[in-house]
Design an enzyme around this catalytic site. Structure first.
Site, PDB file in Angstrom:
ATOM      1  CD  GLU A 156       5.474 -17.268   4.519  1.00  0.00           C
ATOM      2  OE1 GLU A 156       6.237 -17.256   3.534  1.00  0.00           O
ATOM      3  OE2 GLU A 156       4.379 -16.670   4.538  1.00  0.00           O
ATOM      4  CE1 TYR A 171       4.179  -9.804   3.815  1.00  0.00           C
ATOM      5  CE2 TYR A 171       2.174  -9.097   2.719  1.00  0.00           C
ATOM      6  CZ  TYR A 171       3.180 -10.028   2.885  1.00  0.00           C
ATOM      7  OH  TYR A 171       3.197 -11.163   2.123  1.00  0.00           O
ATOM      8  CG  HIS A 201      -1.467  -6.233   3.752  1.00  0.00           C
ATOM      9  ND1 HIS A 201      -1.749  -7.141   4.734  1.00  0.00           N
ATOM     10  CD2 HIS A 201      -1.405  -6.933   2.596  1.00  0.00           C
ATOM     11  CE1 HIS A 201      -1.850  -8.340   4.205  1.00  0.00           C
ATOM     12  NE2 HIS A 201      -1.651  -8.244   2.907  1.00  0.00           N
ATOM     13  CD  GLU A 211       1.150 -17.789  -2.863  1.00  0.00           C
ATOM     14  OE1 GLU A 211       1.792 -18.786  -2.470  1.00  0.00           O
ATOM     15  OE2 GLU A 211       0.395 -17.811  -3.843  1.00  0.00           O
ATOM     16  CG  ASP A 233       5.007 -13.380   4.779  1.00  0.00           C
ATOM     17  OD1 ASP A 233       5.449 -13.289   5.942  1.00  0.00           O
ATOM     18  OD2 ASP A 233       5.734 -13.371   3.778  1.00  0.00           O
ATOM     19  CG  ASP A 236       0.617 -12.807   1.303  1.00  0.00           C
ATOM     20  OD1 ASP A 236       0.630 -13.922   1.869  1.00  0.00           O
ATOM     21  OD2 ASP A 236       1.595 -12.346   0.696  1.00  0.00           O
ATOM     22  NE  ARG A 289       5.664 -10.777  -1.727  1.00  0.00           N
ATOM     23  CZ  ARG A 289       6.497 -11.336  -0.861  1.00  0.00           C
ATOM     24  NH1 ARG A 289       6.131 -11.444   0.404  1.00  0.00           N
ATOM     25  NH2 ARG A 289       7.691 -11.768  -1.226  1.00  0.00           N
TER      26      ARG A 289
END
Length: 847
Positions: free
Chosen positions: A138, A429, A474, A215, A211, A213, A431
């Site tokens: 990203e 990570y 995670h 998103e 990433d 997740d 989040r």
């Protein structure tokens, strides 16, 4: 997710004129029959080639134009990009040399095939021949880190976040066709996508490493669609390290359709709510407003809390204590004991009269030690950070806003250059809603603690249970290696980056350490019918508190991560050695008046804590929620507390009356659970949205007819319009508040709001005053004589002079939100703080 794929290209290519399928850079051209016109064009091309061969010394070359008039249709049948025409120039030397060898041997069709091959750039051909793999991430920072780990085996490129999204100018969702979203390429991403497309065509393998997740999964899916990757390989990087990178590349997986569906469901759901409610607010209140499915619930929590505070009626109550000591000791050695019971019943004192009556009775009684109890108490360490607890603790200890915390954490995750070791990801990570710790990290922590503190300080590889409904995708937020200590990295990190890394490092290390052991002493003292109690504690073994805070800090964190530390911790008097039956001497009675307190106003940290407890939003949404309600003007920050504005109240009340489900906490939490079930493959995302939107749409139409126009009364000021003499009022526009003439529309005078503090500018000879101003970073105070005087400060100026140096005094706040006054001269302020600390130490030594 079901993806429909087209086996034929959407348009015809000008170079596809031969019967045999031509392969160019791994793509197939459709086979077409020659027409008479095609043969004429081919013959013409052959003549030009022969002419070029006869005169090799001539530098002029024939430019071959390859026109591709192809519509690019997304494979999900949701996006149609306009036809694109590309003109490519064949390299002169390559064309001449190849034609010289093949002109006499090939047919006109063969010449056409050669021309088609030359339409690919030399760089692409070279990469294709090398078979170099492509990794798409990203961000550029993450790309630079992985480029180093790949050691030349892969090319790493960044998509710069999302590449496709719903259009901003319209709803972008076909409600009649199963809520089909119409994705478009995000503005400004054309060049990035073209570069990625060329690299993808020249690559033997394509890894999508966005990433880990929802998103990130959606970004990977969109990239696969845009780049037409037939077999995309998805890799997850929970930490950006060499080992994690090699493990991820060795174990790719397919794109998880359930994750994509969950993200798409949230995006569609939020768009349906926002793009239907917001226009309603524009029509009924004023333009520039917005409403969201989750942000509206957060606003309601703040409004309800503030109304509870405003409606709160304090009640008086009293407590009673005594300052006592052993008979042979003086008041200097006294300890404090507090009234607990009377005849085994809790004592409640409502006023001073009641306290005085009890004191009169006590003066007739002896104070005898009834019991002395000593016991050890273990205080276990708290789990390492999750997203919400990191945001809360960074706010409490560092004063960071949630958005700032996440921005710095993203930087630490993606990689920082740390000297000889190069660029490396420093944390896992960020989040996450889980406190789980990997086996390898626990083993490293056990080794590090044993080496640096001793075996007795190790918690033995502590694991923390997953509580409640968490995604647990995670592990907890932790350093990628404890051996990268904050002290070692300090020289490579910016101040705030270092502070957040130190907080994360300390928290994780402490979580893996042994418990703190306290010796608790409890002394009960009888005085007639009354019972007093005195408590004391001492640390027998510091355990994890050796790394992360004092016992007081830990207690404060456990009870309320944003409120002040427990009162009474400072200057606490120690208990002497007492025995049962011993009489003690009372030196003073300590009656204290109190008033019940209203519930505390939300801060960013406590609002995030509430959202998590109620199951509203997810780790990736907490910071955007808090940021959005402030940007919309629904909430203002006063002394670090979130306070609803008049506009916030009006929006909240309107939505609460006509859309109770949208603002219902349990309903919103239930919707989050539904989205989680979509991710787990237990719910169909279209059905989840349909069950919500059908009744919502009926309510929307009904509300549009019933809601009257809400008039926002302008706020009157004492200023007069310089053009017509009428009073000026404060109005709200698209970009916030401004001052306008009350005579509008006859007088259209308007200007920005200027708040004058009345404090003289501290610059010598300036003569201006300090006024309140605003910027993208927040409120600050600058001189009214700007640009002639450019003095500015972030801190509120006070009309006071420093008692030491005579300079201006400003109002600042501690990390816990307590206000204090400080000299604007940092050196002077630091000197005064050091003097205050020295004075306290001297007083402590005297005691």
């Amino acid at each position: 997710m079901a993806v429909s794929r087209s086996s034929k290209p959407a348009g015809k290519s000008a170079v596809s004129t031969v019967k045999k399928t031509t392969k160019t850079s791994g793509t197939k051209s459709s086979t077409t029959k020659k027409t008479k016109k095609d043969e004429e064009e081919t013959s013409s091309e052959t003549k030009e080639v022969k002419k070029t061969v006869r005169k090799p010394a001539v530098k002029k070359t024939t430019v071959k134009k390859t026109v591709t008039d192809t519509e690019s249709v997304s494979e999900d049948n949701q996006t149609v990009e306009p036809a694109k025409k590309t003109v490519r120039k064949a390299a002169p030397k390559t064309a001449a040399s190849k034609t010289a060898k093949t002109t006499k041997k090939v047919t006109a069709a063969k010449t056409t095939k050669t021309t088609a091959k030359k339409s690919t750039t030399s760089k692409t051909v070279k990469n294709a021949a090398s078979g170099k793999g492509l990794i798409i991430v990203e961000s550029p920072a993450k790309a630079r880190t992985l480029e180093k780990y790949s050691k030349g085996k892969y090319r790493v490129m960044a998509s710069m976040g999302h590449v496709r999204d719903l259009p901003k100018s319209k709803l972008g969702i076909d409600v009649e066709k199963a809520y089909t979203p119409s994705y478009i390429t995000i503005r400004g991403k054309k060049e990035t996508i073209e570069a990625l497309r060329k690299a993808a065509q020249a690559s033997s393998k394509i890894f999508l490493a966005s990433d880990p997740d929802r998103e990130g999964e959606a970004i990977a899916w969109h990239l696969a669609q845009l780049l037409k990757v037939e077999n995309p390989m998805r890799i997850e990087l929970h930490e950006i390290t060499q080992n994690a990178f090699e493990d991820a590349v060795s174990n790719p997986r397919v794109i998880n359709d359930n994750l994509v569906n969950a993200q798409q469901a949230r995006r569609v759901l939020d768009r349906l709510v926002g793009y239907n409610l917001s226009p309603l607010l524009w029509r009924k209140i004023t333009g520039g407003l917005s409403a969201g499915r989750v942000q509206s619930v957060a606003l309601k929590l703040i409004c309800d809390r503030q109304r509870d505070i405003d409606a709160f009626v304090p009640e008086e109550y009293w407590t009673l204590g005594v300052l006592a000591s052993k008979l042979q000791h003086s008041e200097k050695d006294a300890f404090e004991a507090n009234l607990l019971k009377k005849k085994s019943k809790k004592v409640e004192i409502s006023d001073k009269k009641g306290a005085d009556e009890i004191i009169s009775e006590l003066k007739k009684s002896k104070f005898i030690v009834k019991s002395v109890q000593k016991k050890d108490k273990k205080q276990n360490p708290y789990p390492p950070f999750r997203t919400s607890t990191l945001q809360q603790e960074a706010h409490r200890k560092l004063g960071f806003k949630a958005q700032k915390t996440m921005a710095i954490a993203q930087e630490l995750y993606e990689g920082v250059d740390i000297g000889a070791e190069g660029r490396v990801g420093l944390i896992t990570y960020m989040r996450t809603d889980s406190a789980r710790v990997s086996e390898g990290a626990r083993a490293e922590a056990d080794r590090f603690i044993t080496e640096n503190y001793g075996k007795e300080y190790s918690g033995g590889g502590r694991q923390f249970a997953v509580k409640g409904r968490t995604q647990d995708a995670h592990e907890a937020i932790r350093p990628t290696s404890l051996y990268r200590t904050p002290d070692h990295l300090r020289q490579y990190l910016k101040r705030d980056t270092y502070r957040l890394y130190e907080l994360i490092w300390n928290k994780f290390l402490a979580s893996q350490m042994a418990p703190c052991v306290l010796e608790i002493t409890t002394v009960d003292i009888e005085a007639g019918e009354y019972l007093f109690r005195a408590n004391d504690s001492r640390v027998k073994f510091p355990g994890f508190t050796k790394v992360y805070g004092t016992v007081v800090d830990v207690e404060a964190e456990n009870n309320n991560s944003d409120e002040e530390e427990k009162s009474g911790a400072k200057n606490k008097r120690r208990l002497p050695d007492l025995v049962e039956g011993e009489e003690v001497k009372v030196h003073k009675y300590l009656p204290l008046q109190h008033f019940t307190q209203p519930p505390p106003a939300f801060t960013e940290a406590t609002l995030i804590k509430m959202l998590e407890e109620k199951g509203i939003g997810r780790p990736s949404t907490y910071a955007p929620i808090v940021d959005t309600i402030q940007k919309r003007g629904y909430v203002a920050i006063l002394e670090k507390k979130l306070r609803p504005t008049d506009l916030g109240y009006k929006v909240n009340d309107l939505l609460a009356e006509f859309f109770p489900d949208i603002l219902n906490v349990d309903f919103t939490a239930g919707m989050e659970n539904k989205l989680d079930m979509v991710e787990e493959g237990k719910e169909d995302w279209v059905q989840v949205i349909d069950k919500f939107f059908v009744p919502f749409n009926v309510t929307l139409k009904d509300a549009d007819q019933k809601i009257p126009k809400v008039e926002m009364e302008p706020e009157m000021t004492d200023q007069v319009c310089e053009k017509c003499g009428k009073p000026m009022v404060i109005k709200r526009g698209r970009f916030g508040k401004f001052m306008a003439c009350s005579g509008f529309p006859d007088c259209k005078n308007a200007k920005p709001i200027v708040v004058d503090t009345g404090v003289p500018c501290p610059e010598d000879g300036c003569g201006g005053t300090l006024i309140e101003k605003g910027s993208r970073k927040g409120k600050f105070y600058g001189c009214s004589n700007y640009p002639n005087c450019k003095f500015a400060t972030w801190y509120k100026p006070l009309n006071e002079k420093c008692s030491v140096c005579g300079k201006m005094v400003t109002l600042k706040f501690t990390k816990q939100g307590r206000p204090y006054k400080a000299c604007i001269d940092n050196k002077c302020a630091k000197m005064k703080m050091e003097n205050a600390k020295l004075q306290k130490e001297q007083e402590k030594n005297q005691e």
